[in-house]
Motif scaffolding. Structure first.
Motif, short mmCIF file in Angstrom:
data_model
loop_
_atom_site.label_atom_id
_atom_site.label_comp_id
_atom_site.label_asym_id
_atom_site.label_seq_id
_atom_site.Cartn_x
_atom_site.Cartn_y
_atom_site.Cartn_z
N VAL A 89 0.83 -1.20 0.00
CA VAL A 89 0.00 0.00 0.00
C VAL A 89 0.87 1.26 0.00
O VAL A 89 0.61 2.21 -0.74
N ALA A 90 1.92 1.26 0.81
CA ALA A 90 2.81 2.42 0.89
C ALA A 90 3.49 2.69 -0.45
O ALA A 90 3.70 3.85 -0.83
N PHE A 91 3.83 1.63 -1.16
CA PHE A 91 4.40 1.80 -2.51
C PHE A 91 3.40 2.51 -3.42
O PHE A 91 3.74 3.49 -4.11
N LEU A 92 2.15 2.06 -3.43
CA LEU A 92 1.14 2.66 -4.29
C LEU A 92 0.81 4.09 -3.86
O LEU A 92 0.45 4.92 -4.69
N ALA A 93 0.95 4.38 -2.56
CA ALA A 93 0.61 5.70 -2.03
C ALA A 93 1.78 6.67 -2.07
O ALA A 93 1.61 7.85 -1.73
N GLY A 94 2.94 6.21 -2.47
CA GLY A 94 4.14 7.04 -2.44
C GLY A 94 4.65 7.38 -3.83
O GLY A 94 4.08 6.98 -4.84
N PRO A 95 5.76 8.09 -3.90
CA PRO A 95 6.28 8.56 -5.19
C PRO A 95 6.71 7.43 -6.12
O PRO A 95 6.66 7.58 -7.35
N ALA A 96 7.14 6.30 -5.59
CA ALA A 96 7.61 5.20 -6.44
C ALA A 96 6.48 4.52 -7.19
O ALA A 96 6.72 3.85 -8.21
N GLY A 97 5.24 4.72 -6.73
CA GLY A 97 4.11 4.03 -7.35
C GLY A 97 3.27 4.87 -8.28
O GLY A 97 2.18 4.45 -8.67
#
Length: 244
Positions: free
Chosen positions: A221-229
């Motif tokens: 979830v953090a990946f999707l919610a962050g700049p990398a995602g």
């Protein structure tokens, strides 16, 4: 920090939602810890975040009540200046064969899982700032089709369809919309009503031969919610250790 991203996480008092809230806070986001009935646990999440130097506030809201959800977003705006990320982790699960499922239980699941997701997503579509992210939560059982999950999967199939359409409706807004669909994950919701043999069998299904943890899902979830995602949009990400 005027440029700090702000996240609303529903169902954040325990389980996957709690892990998502603390993980996003560790990544530097201010977090609104949404909860329905576990006030003490929600306050503990806030205490954990603030003890680590983060910013958080707990807000009670029934995700299926549009007035309470609007107030949840209002609190995020008043406390932190706006909303950038919404993760709807609130959910309800009752297991039964189709033949035996009590319709009141079906209605309760659909109220939280379908109407709740819709209400939270509708408010997100109206309020998120450019660069934002919406993450809904489904289940890998949508594809695995285990017996006794009929009512639950019906509700989560609706979540997946809603999410994919919303991603396309938000064209031009610079907002991503994705679903994370966990496999068997070690939460109270998962363990409820299962004997040790069932738990062991489910844990052995992924090639990695273990249950997922709330942290496993929170990191996705953090990946999707962050700049990398930012280039992942309109997708269903099945985070299940490789079950097919």
């Amino acid at each position: 920090m005027t440029d700090q991203r702000v996240a609303i996480v529903t169902g954040a008092s325990r389980g996957i939602g709690r892990a998502v809230a603390t993980t996003l806070a560790a990544a530097g986001q201010a977090v609104v810890v949404g909860y329905a009935g576990h006030e003490k646990a929600a306050n503990e999440v806030v205490d954990e975040i603030t003890a680590g130097g983060g910013r958080a506030v707990a807000v009670r809201a029934d995700v299926a009540d549009e007035r309470e959800v609007a107030a949840l977003y209002d609190t995020a705006a008043e406390a932190f200046g706006g909303v950038d990320v919404v993760v709807n982790s609130a959910g309800r699960m009752t297991l039964s064969t189709v033949a035996d499922l009590d319709l009141d239980e079906l209605d309760a699941m659909h109220r939280t899982n379908i109407r709740g997701t819709f209400v939270v997503a509708r408010e997100a579509a109206r309020r998120l700032r450019p660069g934002g992210a919406i993450v809904t939560v489904s289940t890998s059982v949508v594809g695995l089709q285990f017996p006794t999950y009929g009512g639950y999967v019906a509700s989560k199939s609706a979540v997946e369809g809603l999410t994919l359409i919303l991603a396309r409706e938000l064209r031009g807004r610079d907002i991503t919309v994705n679903t994370v669909a966990p496999g068997p994950t070690a939460t109270d919701l998962f363990f409820e009503g299962k004997d040790e043999a069932t738990i062991e069998r489910l844990a052995k299904q992924p090639p990695l031969e273990r249950l997922g943890t709330p942290a496993d899902i929170a990191n996705v979830v953090a990946f999707l919610a962050g700049p990398a995602g930012r280039w992942v949009n309109g997708q269903i990400l099945r985070a299940n250790g490789g079950i097919v």
